[in-house]
Write a protein that holds these residues in place. Structure first.
Motif, PDB file in Angstrom:
ATOM      1  N   ILE A   1      -1.995   5.647  14.765  1.00 55.04           N
ATOM      2  CA  ILE A   1      -2.873   4.524  14.422  1.00 55.04           C
ATOM      3  C   ILE A   1      -4.296   4.807  14.894  1.00 55.04           C
ATOM      4  CG2 ILE A   1      -3.376   2.101  14.994  1.00 55.04           C
ATOM      5  CD1 ILE A   1      -0.281   1.667  14.869  1.00 55.04           C
ATOM      6  N   HIS A   2      -4.444   5.285  16.110  1.00 49.44           N
ATOM      7  CA  HIS A   2      -5.759   5.611  16.675  1.00 49.44           C
ATOM      8  C   HIS A   2      -6.469   6.651  15.794  1.00 49.44           C
ATOM      9  CE1 HIS A   2      -8.612   5.987  20.067  1.00 49.44           C
ATOM     10  NE2 HIS A   2      -8.629   7.275  19.775  1.00 49.44           N
ATOM     11  N   GLY A   3      -5.756   7.713  15.451  1.00 48.24           N
ATOM     12  CA  GLY A   3      -6.341   8.757  14.614  1.00 48.24           C
ATOM     13  C   GLY A   3      -6.706   8.249  13.235  1.00 48.24           C
ATOM     14  N   THR A   4      -5.865   7.393  12.669  1.00 46.04           N
ATOM     15  CA  THR A   4      -6.143   6.825  11.344  1.00 46.04           C
ATOM     16  C   THR A   4      -7.440   6.020  11.366  1.00 46.04           C
ATOM     17  OG1 THR A   4      -3.782   6.747  10.795  1.00 46.04           O
ATOM     18  CG2 THR A   4      -5.259   5.300   9.535  1.00 46.04           C
ATOM     19  N   LEU A   5      -7.634   5.247  12.409  1.00 47.97           N
ATOM     20  CA  LEU A   5      -8.874   4.469  12.517  1.00 47.97           C
ATOM     21  C   LEU A   5     -10.091   5.384  12.626  1.00 47.97           C
ATOM     22  CD1 LEU A   5      -7.689   1.518  14.778  1.00 47.97           C
ATOM     23  CD2 LEU A   5      -8.057   1.524  12.295  1.00 47.97           C
TER      24      LEU A   5
ATOM     25  N   THR B   1       0.037   0.333   8.169  1.00 44.83           N
ATOM     26  CA  THR B   1      -0.234  -0.824   9.023  1.00 44.83           C
ATOM     27  C   THR B   1      -1.668  -0.796   9.528  1.00 44.83           C
ATOM     28  OG1 THR B   1       2.097  -0.918   9.669  1.00 44.83           O
ATOM     29  CG2 THR B   1       0.521  -2.060  11.094  1.00 44.83           C
ATOM     30  N   ALA B   2      -2.117   0.368  10.000  1.00 46.45           N
ATOM     31  CA  ALA B   2      -3.497   0.500  10.489  1.00 46.45           C
ATOM     32  C   ALA B   2      -4.501   0.242   9.375  1.00 46.45           C
ATOM     33  CB  ALA B   2      -3.713   1.893  11.087  1.00 46.45           C
ATOM     34  N   LEU B   3      -4.246   0.801   8.197  1.00 43.62           N
ATOM     35  CA  LEU B   3      -5.171   0.631   7.076  1.00 43.62           C
ATOM     36  C   LEU B   3      -5.281  -0.835   6.667  1.00 43.62           C
ATOM     37  CD1 LEU B   3      -4.203   3.677   4.810  1.00 43.62           C
ATOM     38  CD2 LEU B   3      -6.179   3.466   6.344  1.00 43.62           C
ATOM     39  N   GLU B   4      -4.156  -1.508   6.610  1.00 43.53           N
ATOM     40  CA  GLU B   4      -4.159  -2.922   6.226  1.00 43.53           C
ATOM     41  C   GLU B   4      -4.992  -3.752   7.211  1.00 43.53           C
ATOM     42  OE1 GLU B   4      -1.091  -6.664   5.947  1.00 43.53           O
ATOM     43  OE2 GLU B   4      -0.276  -4.647   5.683  1.00 43.53           O
ATOM     44  N   LEU B   5      -4.766  -3.556   8.504  1.00 42.44           N
ATOM     45  CA  LEU B   5      -5.476  -4.347   9.510  1.00 42.44           C
ATOM     46  C   LEU B   5      -6.953  -3.962   9.626  1.00 42.44           C
ATOM     47  CD1 LEU B   5      -2.669  -4.656  12.162  1.00 42.44           C
ATOM     48  CD2 LEU B   5      -3.652  -6.480  10.765  1.00 42.44           C
ATOM     49  N   ALA B   6      -7.292  -2.749   9.190  1.00 44.26           N
ATOM     50  CA  ALA B   6      -8.694  -2.316   9.201  1.00 44.26           C
ATOM     51  C   ALA B   6      -9.425  -2.754   7.933  1.00 44.26           C
ATOM     52  CB  ALA B   6      -8.775  -0.799   9.362  1.00 44.26           C
TER      53      ALA B   6
ATOM     54  N   THR C   1      -4.251  -2.688  18.896  1.00 41.25           N
ATOM     55  CA  THR C   1      -3.278  -3.560  19.560  1.00 41.25           C
ATOM     56  C   THR C   1      -2.634  -4.517  18.555  1.00 41.25           C
ATOM     57  OG1 THR C   1      -5.033  -5.077  20.283  1.00 41.25           O
ATOM     58  CG2 THR C   1      -4.328  -3.398  21.852  1.00 41.25           C
ATOM     59  N   GLU C   2      -3.406  -4.956  17.561  1.00 39.32           N
ATOM     60  CA  GLU C   2      -2.859  -5.819  16.508  1.00 39.32           C
ATOM     61  C   GLU C   2      -1.821  -5.061  15.676  1.00 39.32           C
ATOM     62  OE1 GLU C   2      -4.919  -8.487  13.144  1.00 39.32           O
ATOM     63  OE2 GLU C   2      -6.239  -8.060  14.865  1.00 39.32           O
TER      64      GLU C   2
ATOM     65  N   MET D   1       0.849  -1.181   0.000  1.00 44.83           N
ATOM     66  CA  MET D   1       0.000   0.000   0.000  1.00 44.83           C
ATOM     67  C   MET D   1       0.889   1.237   0.000  1.00 44.83           C
ATOM     68  SD  MET D   1      -2.870   1.259   2.676  1.00 44.83           S
ATOM     69  CE  MET D   1      -3.767  -0.197   2.275  1.00 44.83           C
ATOM     70  N   ASN D   2       0.508   2.202  -0.783  1.00 42.87           N
ATOM     71  CA  ASN D   2       1.241   3.455  -0.874  1.00 42.87           C
ATOM     72  C   ASN D   2       0.511   4.522  -0.061  1.00 42.87           C
ATOM     73  OD1 ASN D   2       3.076   5.435  -1.796  1.00 42.87           O
ATOM     74  ND2 ASN D   2       1.634   6.014  -3.398  1.00 42.87           N
ATOM     75  N   VAL D   3       1.147   4.996   1.007  1.00 45.70           N
ATOM     76  CA  VAL D   3       0.574   6.052   1.840  1.00 45.70           C
ATOM     77  C   VAL D   3       1.425   7.293   1.671  1.00 45.70           C
ATOM     78  CG1 VAL D   3       0.099   6.808   4.193  1.00 45.70           C
ATOM     79  CG2 VAL D   3      -0.371   4.445   3.538  1.00 45.70           C
ATOM     80  N   GLN D   4       0.742   8.406   1.393  1.00 45.05           N
ATOM     81  CA  GLN D   4       1.415   9.695   1.293  1.00 45.05           C
ATOM     82  C   GLN D   4       0.867  10.612   2.363  1.00 45.05           C
ATOM     83  OE1 GLN D   4       1.058  11.062  -2.824  1.00 45.05           O
ATOM     84  NE2 GLN D   4       3.161  11.766  -2.601  1.00 45.05           N
ATOM     85  N   ALA D   5       1.775  11.096   3.219  1.00 40.44           N
ATOM     86  CA  ALA D   5       1.370  12.025   4.270  1.00 40.44           C
ATOM     87  C   ALA D   5       1.930  13.410   3.968  1.00 40.44           C
ATOM     88  CB  ALA D   5       1.866  11.547   5.628  1.00 40.44           C
ATOM     89  N   ASP D   6       1.061  14.396   4.045  1.00 40.31           N
ATOM     90  CA  ASP D   6       1.498  15.789   4.049  1.00 40.31           C
ATOM     91  C   ASP D   6       1.813  16.068   5.510  1.00 40.31           C
ATOM     92  OD1 ASP D   6       1.912  18.508   3.831  1.00 40.31           O
ATOM     93  OD2 ASP D   6      -0.204  18.988   3.515  1.00 40.31           O
ATOM     94  N   TYR D   7       3.085  16.063   5.856  1.00 38.23           N
ATOM     95  CA  TYR D   7       3.527  16.143   7.259  1.00 38.23           C
ATOM     96  C   TYR D   7       3.875  17.582   7.588  1.00 38.23           C
ATOM     97  CZ  TYR D   7       6.120  14.659  11.463  1.00 38.23           C
ATOM     98  OH  TYR D   7       6.575  14.474  12.746  1.00 38.23           O
ATOM     99  N   GLN D   8       3.133  18.158   8.522  1.00 36.68           N
ATOM    100  CA  GLN D   8       3.312  19.561   8.905  1.00 36.68           C
ATOM    101  C   GLN D   8       3.673  19.645  10.379  1.00 36.68           C
ATOM    102  OE1 GLN D   8      -0.482  21.380   8.083  1.00 36.68           O
ATOM    103  NE2 GLN D   8      -0.412  20.852   5.910  1.00 36.68           N
ATOM    104  N   VAL D   9       4.793  20.269  10.687  1.00 33.02           N
ATOM    105  CA  VAL D   9       5.186  20.495  12.071  1.00 33.02           C
ATOM    106  C   VAL D   9       4.987  21.977  12.346  1.00 33.02           C
ATOM    107  CG1 VAL D   9       7.028  20.367  13.779  1.00 33.02           C
ATOM    108  CG2 VAL D   9       6.822  18.582  12.026  1.00 33.02           C
ATOM    109  N   ALA D  10       3.965  22.275  13.166  1.00 31.69           N
ATOM    110  CA  ALA D  10       3.577  23.663  13.420  1.00 31.69           C
ATOM    111  C   ALA D  10       3.817  24.045  14.878  1.00 31.69           C
ATOM    112  CB  ALA D  10       2.114  23.858  13.042  1.00 31.69           C
TER     113      ALA D  10
END
Length: 156
Positions: free
Chosen positions: A115-119, A29-34, A140-141, A1-10
């Protein structure tokens, strides 16, 4: 799976922050298990200070304090074939404080919050007990797959 994050440190973090590649790996990892079906996923992950975190939590949830992670799922007005999940806003100071209070490694807690936020972006919630159990099981998985202990156990 290809995940692209726009990562902003503010914010000015006093401790280490995750790398963009770490965040993308944790999200994948979260997306796969979900059971996420698409090959691609995009999201924004914004790291904020307590002031911005508190303001957003107040504006969107009616709570006047900074929380660890806020999730803003992308809601298209019509069915659109784009892999945009939404936005995660994570308060660095809250994550640092919680990791310290829970006596766990900081990066373990960062991993859990991403992971929590992704879910949440996928529609998972923890208001109802059965939904909370399902969400915690996936968390947890995912964490176990990343060699991180179960954050819901009393002894870390």
């Amino acid at each position: 799976m290809n995940v692209q994050a726009d990562y902003q440190v503010a914010c000015q973090a006093t401790q280490a922050l995750p790398e963009q590649t770490d965040i993308e790996h944790w999200v994948a990892t979260a997306l796969e298990l979900a059971g996420y079906q698409a090959d691609d996923a995009e999201l924004t992950v914004r790291i904020v200070d307590e002031e911005e975190g508190r303001s957003l939590n107040h504006d969107y949830r009616g709570k006047d304090y900074a929380t660890n992670v806020l999730s803003f799922p992308f809601e298209a007005p019509i069915e659109m074939p784009i892999p945009l999940l939404g936005d995660l806003v994570i308060c660095a100071k809250v994550v640092e404080r919680e990791a310290d209070e829970q006596q766990k490694p900081l990066m373990h807690h960062w991993t859990h919050m991403v992971i929590h936020g992704t879910l949440h972006l996928l529609g998972y919630d923890h208001i109802e007990d059965d939904e909370a159990e399902q969400m915690e099981r996936i968390e947890t998985e995912a964490l176990a797959r990343l060699e991180i202990p179960d954050p819901y156990q009393i002894n870390h």
